[in-house]
Design a protein around this motif. Sequence first.
Motif, PDB file in Angstrom:
ATOM      1  N   ARG A 117      24.400  41.996  47.409  1.00 38.37           N
ATOM      2  CA  ARG A 117      23.652  41.376  46.596  1.00 38.37           C
ATOM      3  C   ARG A 117      24.391  40.639  45.621  1.00 38.37           C
ATOM      4  N   LEU A 118      25.849  41.136  45.409  1.00 32.79           N
ATOM      5  CA  LEU A 118      26.672  40.629  44.268  1.00 32.79           C
ATOM      6  C   LEU A 118      27.735  39.679  44.863  1.00 32.79           C
ATOM      7  N   ASP A 119      27.913  38.823  43.931  1.00 32.33           N
ATOM      8  CA  ASP A 119      29.252  37.904  44.105  1.00 32.33           C
ATOM      9  C   ASP A 119      30.541  38.726  44.020  1.00 32.33           C
ATOM     10  N   THR A 120      31.304  38.426  44.846  1.00 28.00           N
ATOM     11  CA  THR A 120      32.615  39.362  45.008  1.00 28.00           C
ATOM     12  C   THR A 120      33.814  38.520  44.455  1.00 28.00           C
ATOM     13  N   ILE A 121      35.151  39.236  44.280  1.00 21.50           N
ATOM     14  CA  ILE A 121      36.328  38.309  43.985  1.00 21.50           C
ATOM     15  C   ILE A 121      36.541  37.465  45.072  1.00 21.50           C
ATOM     16  N   GLY A 122      36.472  38.167  46.422  1.00 20.87           N
ATOM     17  CA  GLY A 122      36.943  37.187  47.381  1.00 20.87           C
ATOM     18  C   GLY A 122      38.196  37.512  47.856  1.00 20.87           C
ATOM     19  N   GLU A 123      38.805  36.695  48.816  1.00 19.25           N
ATOM     20  CA  GLU A 123      40.015  36.864  49.340  1.00 19.25           C
ATOM     21  C   GLU A 123      41.437  36.745  48.191  1.00 19.25           C
ATOM     22  N   LEU A 124      42.314  37.744  48.304  1.00 19.01           N
ATOM     23  CA  LEU A 124      43.317  37.500  47.475  1.00 19.01           C
ATOM     24  C   LEU A 124      44.575  37.442  48.426  1.00 19.01           C
ATOM     25  N   PRO A 125      45.830  36.856  47.695  1.00 13.17           N
ATOM     26  CA  PRO A 125      46.877  36.813  48.589  1.00 13.17           C
ATOM     27  C   PRO A 125      47.800  38.156  48.967  1.00 13.17           C
ATOM     28  N   HIS A 126      48.090  38.182  50.098  1.00 11.26           N
ATOM     29  CA  HIS A 126      48.632  39.556  50.609  1.00 11.26           C
ATOM     30  C   HIS A 126      50.360  39.652  50.117  1.00 11.26           C
ATOM     31  N   SER A 127      50.721  38.766  49.398  1.00 15.33           N
ATOM     32  CA  SER A 127      52.037  38.694  48.974  1.00 15.33           C
ATOM     33  C   SER A 127      52.227  37.766  47.830  1.00 15.33           C
ATOM     34  N   ALA A 136      31.227  43.493  38.011  1.00 18.21           N
ATOM     35  CA  ALA A 136      31.832  44.402  37.419  1.00 18.21           C
ATOM     36  C   ALA A 136      32.897  44.030  36.477  1.00 18.21           C
ATOM     37  N   LEU A 137      33.613  43.024  36.952  1.00 12.31           N
ATOM     38  CA  LEU A 137      34.853  42.428  35.997  1.00 12.31           C
ATOM     39  C   LEU A 137      34.185  42.052  34.552  1.00 12.31           C
ATOM     40  N   LEU A 180      18.558  40.633  37.665  1.00 16.73           N
ATOM     41  CA  LEU A 180      18.717  42.060  37.649  1.00 16.73           C
ATOM     42  C   LEU A 180      19.824  42.782  37.948  1.00 16.73           C
ATOM     43  N   PHE A 181      20.432  42.308  39.397  1.00 12.49           N
ATOM     44  CA  PHE A 181      21.319  43.194  40.092  1.00 12.49           C
ATOM     45  C   PHE A 181      22.783  43.037  39.335  1.00 12.49           C
ATOM     46  N   PRO A 182      23.292  41.688  38.851  1.00  8.73           N
ATOM     47  CA  PRO A 182      24.118  41.828  38.102  1.00  8.73           C
ATOM     48  C   PRO A 182      24.188  42.382  37.014  1.00  8.73           C
ATOM     49  N   LEU A 183      23.146  42.301  36.104  1.00  5.93           N
ATOM     50  CA  LEU A 183      22.912  42.991  34.948  1.00  5.93           C
ATOM     51  C   LEU A 183      22.976  44.229  34.844  1.00  5.93           C
ATOM     52  N   ALA A 184      22.328  44.994  35.980  1.00  4.18           N
ATOM     53  CA  ALA A 184      22.397  46.431  36.221  1.00  4.18           C
ATOM     54  C   ALA A 184      24.025  46.961  36.673  1.00  4.18           C
ATOM     55  N   THR A 185      24.451  46.192  37.187  1.00  8.25           N
ATOM     56  CA  THR A 185      26.102  46.318  37.541  1.00  8.25           C
ATOM     57  C   THR A 185      26.824  46.220  35.927  1.00  8.25           C
ATOM     58  N   VAL A 186      26.673  45.325  35.186  1.00  9.98           N
ATOM     59  CA  VAL A 186      27.322  45.226  33.898  1.00  9.98           C
ATOM     60  C   VAL A 186      27.030  46.521  33.135  1.00  9.98           C
ATOM     61  N   ALA A 187      25.554  46.882  32.976  1.00 15.86           N
ATOM     62  CA  ALA A 187      25.200  47.963  32.377  1.00 15.86           C
ATOM     63  C   ALA A 187      25.777  49.401  32.785  1.00 15.86           C
ATOM     64  N   ALA A 188      26.101  49.535  34.070  1.00 15.52           N
ATOM     65  CA  ALA A 188      26.651  50.755  34.899  1.00 15.52           C
ATOM     66  C   ALA A 188      28.162  50.782  34.379  1.00 15.52           C
ATOM     67  N   ILE A 189      28.522  49.637  34.401  1.00 18.22           N
ATOM     68  CA  ILE A 189      30.177  49.606  33.937  1.00 18.22           C
ATOM     69  C   ILE A 189      30.390  49.890  32.683  1.00 18.22           C
ATOM     70  N   ALA A 190      29.407  49.549  31.724  1.00 15.20           N
ATOM     71  CA  ALA A 190      29.353  49.994  30.123  1.00 15.20           C
ATOM     72  C   ALA A 190      29.186  51.579  29.863  1.00 15.20           C
ATOM     73  N   VAL A 191      28.221  51.818  30.795  1.00 17.06           N
ATOM     74  CA  VAL A 191      27.669  53.506  30.483  1.00 17.06           C
ATOM     75  C   VAL A 191      29.133  54.271  30.940  1.00 17.06           C
ATOM     76  N   ILE A 192      29.662  53.852  32.389  1.00 15.08           N
ATOM     77  CA  ILE A 192      30.643  54.829  32.916  1.00 15.08           C
ATOM     78  C   ILE A 192      31.734  54.636  31.890  1.00 15.08           C
ATOM     79  N   VAL A 227      24.622  37.298  34.584  1.00 14.70           N
ATOM     80  CA  VAL A 227      23.240  37.265  35.148  1.00 14.70           C
ATOM     81  C   VAL A 227      23.068  36.302  36.259  1.00 14.70           C
ATOM     82  N   GLY A 228      24.412  36.132  36.915  1.00 16.05           N
ATOM     83  CA  GLY A 228      24.348  35.793  38.345  1.00 16.05           C
ATOM     84  C   GLY A 228      24.522  34.333  38.179  1.00 16.05           C
ATOM     85  N   VAL A 229      24.933  33.450  37.468  1.00 19.60           N
ATOM     86  CA  VAL A 229      25.100  32.137  37.172  1.00 19.60           C
ATOM     87  C   VAL A 229      26.507  31.594  37.267  1.00 19.60           C
TER      88      VAL A 229
END
Length: 549
Positions: free
Chosen positions: A223-233, A351-352, A180-192, A152-154
């Motif tokens: 419109r969605l929060d993402t994982i963000g930067e990850l280490p390259h090694s 999505a995660l 509604l945006f993160p909820l739609a993302t969760v629903a899309a993941i579940a359906v797929i 729910v984006g919290v």
Amino acid sequence: MTSPSRSLRSLLPNRQDYRELGRSWRGDLVAGVTVGIVALPLALAFGVSSGAGAAAGLITAIVAGLVAAVFGGSNVQVSGPTGAMVVVLAPIVVSHGVASVMVISVLAGIIVLLAGVLRLGRTVSYIPWPVIEGFTVGIGAIIFLQQVPAAVGVSGAGHSTNAVVAAVESALDADWPTALFPLATVAAIAVIMLLLSRVSGRLPASFIAIVAVTLLASLFGGRLDTIGELPHSLPLPALPAITSGSLLALLGPAFAVAALAAIESLLSARVAASMTDTGPYNADRELVGQGLASIASGFFGGMPATGAIARTAVNVRSGGRTRASAIVHSLALLAVVYVAANVVAVIPLAALSGVLMVTAARMISPSIIKQVLRSTRSDAMVFVITAIITVSFDLIVAVGIGIAVAAFFALRALSAASGVHREELDGTPTTGDERIALFRIDGSLFFGAAERILERINAHEGIEVVILRLSQLQLIDATGAHTLTELVTALERRGVTVLIKGIRAEHLPVLERLGAVDSLRHPNHLFDELEPTIAHARSHIGRTASARA
């Protein structure tokens, strides 16, 4: 070679681990890549959900997965971060901070390693099935509820550490037009994921769903929060900062994590052994491998690891036959860190959450729940109690209470199956037989049944000779032996002669040590056969009658 050397050798890697590699390397390679694809979104999701971060989850899957594959006791087990571990770690992160995860990983790893060296691996077989299933259902419910804030984006910061309360608080705090945006993302993941699983069970549904939803999210704006930067090694290994204060504060949580890691890893290894003919697993070596895996993970900034049932099942179904497949899985994830970190960074957190919600729902099997609830009333109660305590309080406490409740019902059933029966005397009835009581003690004479049997025998009046027939006794513990001694002593004190017939060889030492044999009036009052026992009793009655005359 000395016995201790052989014992230690059985806990270490050897050539036999890869004896089938010459024939199975193609299948191992395919299985390893497949499991790597499946493990990627799960590792990221579990890292985020625990509060340690996506990078910690990925590091754990790589480092711990590699170490456990080489040193563990299963040929096909795949290890890494799991949902059950996340459930334990999340409140620890809230209470002690992210830095505590590395310390706990090392401490818990040492505890699990010692458990393996001390040969405690087989103790998991004492956990009853209803407890395991109740534990699994509770974990599934908690994992699902833990994803509600991201769905729910919290952020979840400042909310209760209890998953149920936090889920309700997040739903109330959500900005619903935006949610509604993160909820739609969760629903899309579940359906797929659900549609792909119906098409083919071999497709990496979670990976495909993540790719599809990430592409859609990129096309329609950020419109969605993402994982963000990850280490390259991979980071360089370093000893976590441990002070005497933090060590004492984290020792309790470390034992809880270690207990969970041992239980889940051994259960997963046992399931894996039943799925394939690649050979049995070594429970003690599995604990050694998982302990080393968590220690290594902590040094690299990761989380405690366990065997992962879902990824292990994918490995087996994909053709994995040796440890090489789990090693390839870790190398595939390592390649992601060095080659595709920037791509992974744009995956939406929602999505995660969708992946974990579907994973959690699959952990709760309606058919298994029906089987448990329809088995016996006591097993159903154990299952329900374990599940409720898991969700409401704590996983390890739930397992402990579940085992205690199951043990209570088992002892009650064992006590009910134990009893004392008065039998008729064999042979031609003679005068005075009414003053002889022959008691057959069945089942188990232990602390749960001893007092009841004692009361039953003492209830008979007008008896001059008591024959205790113990040949049908299956089990006797110290309490039972002590109670038998008290019974013989009390009867002899009342002037009743006690004869004991048919003590089993395995029961004789405890009865001798606790005085049951010495409490007899005469050493000759111990018999192996029933006929001479009854003859002696009748002779005693005859002598007593003559003396009175």
